[in-house]
Motif scaffolding. Structure first.
Motif, PDB file in Angstrom:
ATOM      1  N   GLY A 101      38.595  29.325  85.445  1.00 27.10           N
ATOM      2  CA  GLY A 101      38.293  29.056  84.057  1.00 27.10           C
ATOM      3  C   GLY A 101      39.457  28.406  83.334  1.00 27.10           C
ATOM      4  O   GLY A 101      40.554  28.287  83.882  1.00 27.10           O
ATOM      5  N   ASP A 102      39.203  27.996  82.115  1.00 19.95           N
ATOM      6  CA  ASP A 102      40.259  27.367  81.328  1.00 19.95           C
ATOM      7  C   ASP A 102      41.299  28.404  80.896  1.00 19.95           C
ATOM      8  O   ASP A 102      42.504  28.127  80.891  1.00 19.95           O
ATOM      9  CB  ASP A 102      39.687  26.614  80.116  1.00 19.95           C
ATOM     10  N   GLY A 103      40.841  29.609  80.560  1.00 15.75           N
ATOM     11  CA  GLY A 103      41.799  30.661  80.221  1.00 15.75           C
ATOM     12  C   GLY A 103      42.645  31.001  81.437  1.00 15.75           C
ATOM     13  O   GLY A 103      43.868  31.119  81.373  1.00 15.75           O
ATOM     14  N   ASP A 104      41.967  31.117  82.541  1.00 20.60           N
ATOM     15  CA  ASP A 104      42.545  31.399  83.832  1.00 20.60           C
ATOM     16  C   ASP A 104      43.676  30.451  84.232  1.00 20.60           C
ATOM     17  O   ASP A 104      44.784  30.866  84.524  1.00 20.60           O
ATOM     18  CB  ASP A 104      41.373  31.155  84.816  1.00 20.60           C
ATOM     19  N   VAL A 130      37.704  23.543  87.368  1.00 19.27           N
ATOM     20  CA  VAL A 130      37.916  24.385  86.189  1.00 19.27           C
ATOM     21  C   VAL A 130      36.673  24.362  85.312  1.00 19.27           C
ATOM     22  O   VAL A 130      36.247  23.296  84.841  1.00 19.27           O
ATOM     23  CB  VAL A 130      39.136  23.910  85.374  1.00 19.27           C
ATOM     24  N   HIS A 131      36.105  25.528  85.110  1.00 19.95           N
ATOM     25  CA  HIS A 131      34.957  25.668  84.204  1.00 19.95           C
ATOM     26  C   HIS A 131      35.521  25.714  82.792  1.00 19.95           C
ATOM     27  O   HIS A 131      35.870  26.767  82.289  1.00 19.95           O
ATOM     28  CB  HIS A 131      34.189  26.953  84.506  1.00 19.95           C
ATOM     29  N   ASN A 132      35.627  24.535  82.193  1.00 18.52           N
ATOM     30  CA  ASN A 132      36.322  24.454  80.905  1.00 18.52           C
ATOM     31  C   ASN A 132      35.318  24.554  79.758  1.00 18.52           C
ATOM     32  O   ASN A 132      34.688  23.578  79.364  1.00 18.52           O
ATOM     33  CB  ASN A 132      37.098  23.134  80.851  1.00 18.52           C
ATOM     34  N   ASN A 133      35.178  25.773  79.209  1.00 21.31           N
ATOM     35  CA  ASN A 133      34.258  25.977  78.081  1.00 21.31           C
ATOM     36  C   ASN A 133      35.020  26.153  76.766  1.00 21.31           C
ATOM     37  O   ASN A 133      34.466  26.577  75.763  1.00 21.31           O
ATOM     38  CB  ASN A 133      33.327  27.170  78.353  1.00 21.31           C
ATOM     39  N   GLU A 134      36.311  25.898  76.825  1.00 18.61           N
ATOM     40  CA  GLU A 134      37.177  25.977  75.643  1.00 18.61           C
ATOM     41  C   GLU A 134      37.162  27.360  75.004  1.00 18.61           C
ATOM     42  O   GLU A 134      37.374  27.502  73.802  1.00 18.61           O
ATOM     43  CB  GLU A 134      36.796  24.913  74.608  1.00 18.61           C
ATOM     44  N   ILE A 135      36.893  28.352  75.815  1.00 22.43           N
ATOM     45  CA  ILE A 135      36.787  29.717  75.279  1.00 22.43           C
ATOM     46  C   ILE A 135      36.970  30.728  76.412  1.00 22.43           C
ATOM     47  O   ILE A 135      36.822  30.370  77.568  1.00 22.43           O
ATOM     48  CB  ILE A 135      35.394  29.908  74.603  1.00 22.43           C
ATOM     49  N   TYR A 136      37.335  31.943  76.054  1.00 21.19           N
ATOM     50  CA  TYR A 136      37.256  33.043  77.022  1.00 21.19           C
ATOM     51  C   TYR A 136      35.840  33.583  76.926  1.00 21.19           C
ATOM     52  O   TYR A 136      35.486  34.221  75.939  1.00 21.19           O
ATOM     53  CB  TYR A 136      38.204  34.188  76.657  1.00 21.19           C
ATOM     54  N   GLY A 137      35.042  33.307  77.948  1.00 19.99           N
ATOM     55  CA  GLY A 137      33.661  33.745  77.899  1.00 19.99           C
ATOM     56  C   GLY A 137      33.519  35.236  78.185  1.00 19.99           C
ATOM     57  O   GLY A 137      33.009  36.001  77.375  1.00 19.99           O
ATOM     58  N   LEU A 138      34.023  35.626  79.332  1.00 17.76           N
ATOM     59  CA  LEU A 138      33.772  36.982  79.819  1.00 17.76           C
ATOM     60  C   LEU A 138      34.243  38.061  78.848  1.00 17.76           C
ATOM     61  O   LEU A 138      33.607  39.097  78.693  1.00 17.76           O
ATOM     62  CB  LEU A 138      34.470  37.190  81.171  1.00 17.76           C
TER      63      LEU A 138
END
Ligand SMILES: Cc1ncc(C[n+]2csc(CCOP(=O)(O)OP(=O)(O)O)c2C)c(N)n1
Ligand SMILES: [Mg+2]
Lengths: 594, 281
Positions: B90-93, B116-124
């Protein structure tokens, strides 16, 4: 003139002391003190004598005071000694710092063209000065300041009466890689110092070394023994970030990686190092990481990762005093608590704290087997004292090392397994393992709590079974691991208790106590986790008096023993000044206790 | 092999409409297109919504720690460089917690493909700002708006020495499949930053918004400066495709130890240390 003096021992009607010498070399950092100490130790080792070398240096590249002391004996003696018999003072500071430790009939080699010492002052204390124009000799042979230490080594060898060949052959080996010119220059320098002393102070010095015959020994540090143990055990990947006092493992392995046919990687940080090692281990390679306490603190999260993924991993922690940066180049045993409980939650950890290079060599080799067999972390817990001291050690027998690969299934076994479960619940807690690339062995090694296949599971029953399965491995492992070793007589007035690197000094303290008619024995812990509860309780419950010797503030092993057995060790010699244990202080504490 | 051969049977747990479905689909299709078998692939997953893919994808896998997938993947590749190693993060990752690993793996040109799953946010963790959230974004952890400027991951990868630097879009699974194939086939460090709408916590960069803005890059730049310049294009138009590509030896190609065999194949029997011991006399 000094040369006209009679031998002081003879003058007093006493004998010359043979094959029992404590030599100390001191000087500024950057002037080859470390190299000189090692060369001298190897030279006397070649003469069949036993050596132990202890080094002190500040965390500086240049300047500061560096010392190397080498105890030479006929039988192994792995402990430092305060009293100095021969001091090679490459600067005045060495005399200022160590002058007070000079024993009766001791000597000082120094350059009187650089600084003056008042010989009458010293002779009052039965200390004899042996001025040698070190720099002049160095310049005459064309080496200058760089070889002053080699001139001094030659001088020392002549003073103790050993044949020059022992030194020249070591110099040849040491400098061979740098070319013939460098070899010759060093031999000439040493010869210069040697001849000067032979001519001027022949037979004056009261300590003599004489050649002995015996099996060949190796002059080796604990760190080097760990590195060799790793190679012998088939470690193919060593990943590390430099941190004193563990770095010489990295340096040794990096330097020998092609010969050992392994990969040695200096990573961007310790977190990267341990994660890379876990990746390598998942893919089936025997891997290890090495660091000191601070670096291990960074690794703690991934320590737990190896625990839950059940990937084998050997972690080497060469301790130094902390917290934080602490005292990088000094010794201590401050991390036992930390490594016992490091990581999230609980998982099976095996901890081995070797006491000498032989223990470090075989212990490290065994660590790789244990890691593979129990699919978990195995720590080698060493420290600066063991890691950087040099020991004259017996030859290692690689035939004793049998590589156990642990339950890795073959591809045909996998093909015959229906519904392969990587994390199958088993009696021993150990589950069958597959490696990526193998057909029919696919699984996910999951950082989340998982079911027998590796898929995430938050089911309470599964959690209990999986946690129990993992923890069971420690019980299984404990059946095959030795308890603490008892040295000395079973019936003794006092039992000394220690772990890891204090083995040498405590064993020597037993000798000192014996000489004074005090019967003492020593319970030495190498295998600390799983903790050998029964063996410990059996020995300690019948001990008359007990004394713990540990290199930390709170007596961490003593607390662990109490936690596991209920037995309290009330007396303690706890040291946290960065210095190693000296046999004399251990003997003194024991005497006070009985 | 078909796409469903790469499924474990565990049903995805992502929110309906999540961009992660598109990435999962593209990845399976890429494996099919590359004609790879399940056992020669290792996927290393980060921790985040993206990482839940560990349960759905039927290949060898490591569910690692938050931010630590890249070094694990490098270790796998060093141990057995015949494996294809993919990293799902992830992006946070990858741009926050473990960004140093991105830099060093790029510098080493480790032959792994980082998606990178870049959703511009911490999803989980239910919607906090990530290193790619735009300045001013208000989230649970930044109610006054993010103060930091967003990280430019592509430029960061290029200046760090990555040899394949690209951006994909979770809403165009055919193009993403081809991009993933290209990344895996590229020998060296490949970064695929994927625009991944998160319908639950990041309402701005949704599928419609992105569909309107993106355009496909014609070809990869060979010049770093030109490529870096392209990576700053992020307003009216958003480029996707390969920004930069360079042929150079991968990390494991440069290890003489691996010339003949993989590390895991090295024999463990009869290891002798007698030669080494001679140094200690
Ligand atoms: C060391 C550590 N810190 C924090 C967390 C909690 N955590 C889990 S996922 C996550 C953020 C995930 O964001 P991202 O990587 O963007 O993944 P996404 O869920 O958006 O796919 C955090 C903070 C954790 N698991 N480990
Ligand atoms: Mg995210």
């Amino acid at each position: 003139m000094v040369a006209l003096l009679q031998n002081p021992f003879k003058a007093n009607g006493r004998k010359i002391k043979i094959n029992d010498l404590n030599l100390k070399i001191g000087g500024e950092a950057g002037f080859g003190i470390m190299a000189s100490g090692l060369i001298f130790a190897k030279a006397v080792n070649r003469a069949g004598l036993s050596t132990f070398g202890y080094v002190e240096y500040p965390s500086l590249v240049r300047g500061g005071h560096n010392t190397y002391q080498i105890k030479v004996t006929s039988k192994p003696y792995f402990a430092p000694e305060k009293q100095v018999d021969l001091l090679i003072a490459l600067n005045k500071n060495t005399v200022d710092v160590d002058g007070a430790n000079l024993g009766p009939f001791s000597g000082v080699i120094f350059n009187d063209e650089e600084f003056k010492l008042e010989s009458s002052e010293f002779e009052k204390k039965n200390v004899f000065l042996y001025p040698v124009p070190l720099e002049k000799i160095a310049t005459e042979v064309g080496g200058g300041k760089l070889v002053v230490n080699t001139v001094a080594l030659g001088a020392a060898l002549a003073l103790v009466g050993l044949d020059f060949q022992y030194l020249s052959s070591v110099l040849t080996n040491t400098f061979r890689q740098k070319g013939e010119q460098v070899v010759n220059l060093n031999i000439k320098s040493a010869r210069g110092g040697y001849d000067y002393v032979r001519e001027k102070y022949a037979d004056h010095f009261s300590f003599k070394l004489e050649k002995l015959d015996g099996p060949p020994k190796f002059v080796m540090s604990g760190n080097e023994a760990i590195a060799l143990g790793a190679i012998a055990a088939g470690c193919k990947m060593y990943v590390s970030y430099p941190m004193t006092p563990s770095s010489s493992i990295l340096h040794y392995l990096a330097d020998h990686q092609l010969k050992a046919d392994m990969i040695v990687k200096h990573c961007a940080d310790e977190i990267e190092a341990i994660d890379m090692a876990i990746g390598g281990s998942f893919a089936g390679v025997r891997t290890a990481v090495g660091t000191s306490g601070g670096g291990f603190a960074l690794m703690a999260e991934s320590y737990g990762l190896a625990g839950i993924l059940e990937t084998p991993l050997v972690v080497i922690n060469v301790q130094r005093p902390g917290p934080a940066t602490g005292m990088p180049t000094w010794t201590g045993q401050p991390d036992l608590d930390f490594v016992m409980y490091a990581g999230q939650d609980e998982f099976p950890k095996i901890i081995i704290a070797p006491g000498d290079p032989a223990g470090a060599f075989y212990g490290t080799a065994q660590a790789f087997n244990l890691a593979a067999e129990y699919q978990t972390t195995v720590m080698i817990l060493s420290d600066k004292f063991l890691g950087e001291s040099i020991y004259g050690t017996e030859e290692f027998d690689t035939n004793k090392i049998k590589i156990e690969e642990g339950g890795i299934l073959s591809e045909s076994e996998l093909l015959n397994t229906e519904n392969y479960k990587r994390y199958e619940f088993t009696e021993t807690g150990v589950s069958p393992r597959s490696l990526p690339g193998q057909k029919s062995g696919k699984y996910v090694a999951n950082s989340y709590e998982h079911d027998e296949f590796g898929f995430v599971s938050e089911d309470p029953d599964n959690r209990v079974s999986m946690m129990t399965k993992r923890m069971k491995k420690l019980v299984t492992a404990s059946n095959g691991l030795p308890g603490p070793t008892l040295y000395g007589e079973v019936e003794a007035k006092i039992t000394l208790v220690g772990w890891g690197s204090s083995k040498g000094p405590i064993l020597k303290a037993l000798d000192l106590l014996k000489q004074e008619g005090i019967s003492a024995n020593f319970l030495h812990f190498v295998y600390i986790s799983p903790f050998p509860i029964e063996a410990t309780a059996k020995i300690l419950s019948s001990a008359k008096k007990t004394l713990i010797c540990e290199g930390n503030y709170t007596g961490q092993l003593a607390r662990l023993i109490r936690e596991k057995t209920g037995i309290e060790i009330k007396r303690g010699l706890l040291k946290f000044d960065g210095r190693p244990f000296y046999p004399e202080e251990i003997a003194k504490a024991a005497k006070e206790a009985v | 092999m078909e796409a469903h051969d790469f499924e474990t049977g565990h049903k995805p747990t992502w929110c309906p409409g999540c961009g992660n479905y598109g990435i999962w689909q593209s990845l399976k299709n890429a494996f099919v297109k590359l004609n790879t078998s399940q056992e020669e692939i290792v996927v290393v997953y980060g921790i985040g919504c993206h990482g839940n893919m560990a349960n759905f994808l039927n290949v060898y896998g490591v569910g690692s720690l938050h931010g630590r997938s890249i070094p694990v993947a490098c270790g796998v590749k060093m141990a057995n460089h015949r494996l294809k190693v993919v990293v799902i993060v992830g992006d946070g990752d990858t741009y926050g917690e473990g960004v140093n690993h991105l830099l060093s793996a790029a510098r080493g040109n480790h032959d792994i493909t980082v998606i990178v799953h870049n959703n511009e946010i911490y999803g989980l963790t239910t919607g906090q700002a990530s290193p790619t959230s735009e300045k001013g974004t208000k989230t649970k952890s930044t109610p006054l708006g993010v103060i930091e400027e967003p990280l430019n991951p592509l430029a960061t990868a290029i200046i760090s020495g990555a040899s394949f630097v690209s951006r994909g879009f979770a809403g165009d699974t055919d193009a993403l499949r081809d991009l993933i194939c290209a990344g895996i086939e590229h020998s060296g460090f490949s970064l695929i930053d994927v625009l991944q709408p998160c319908l639950t916590f990041e309402k701005v960069h949704n599928f419609d918004f992105l569909r309107e803005k993106i355009y496909k890059l014609e070809k990869a730049e060979k010049d770093k400066e030109a490529a870096i310049k392209k990576t700053f294009e992020w307003s009216e138009k958003i480029p996707v495709g390969v920004f930069y590509q360079e042929e150079k030896p991968a990390f494991t190609d440069q290890l003489p130890q691996l010339k003949e065999d993989t590390l895991v194949e090295k024999p463990l029997k009869d290891i002798k240390i007698d030669e080494l011991l001679k140094e200690f006399i």
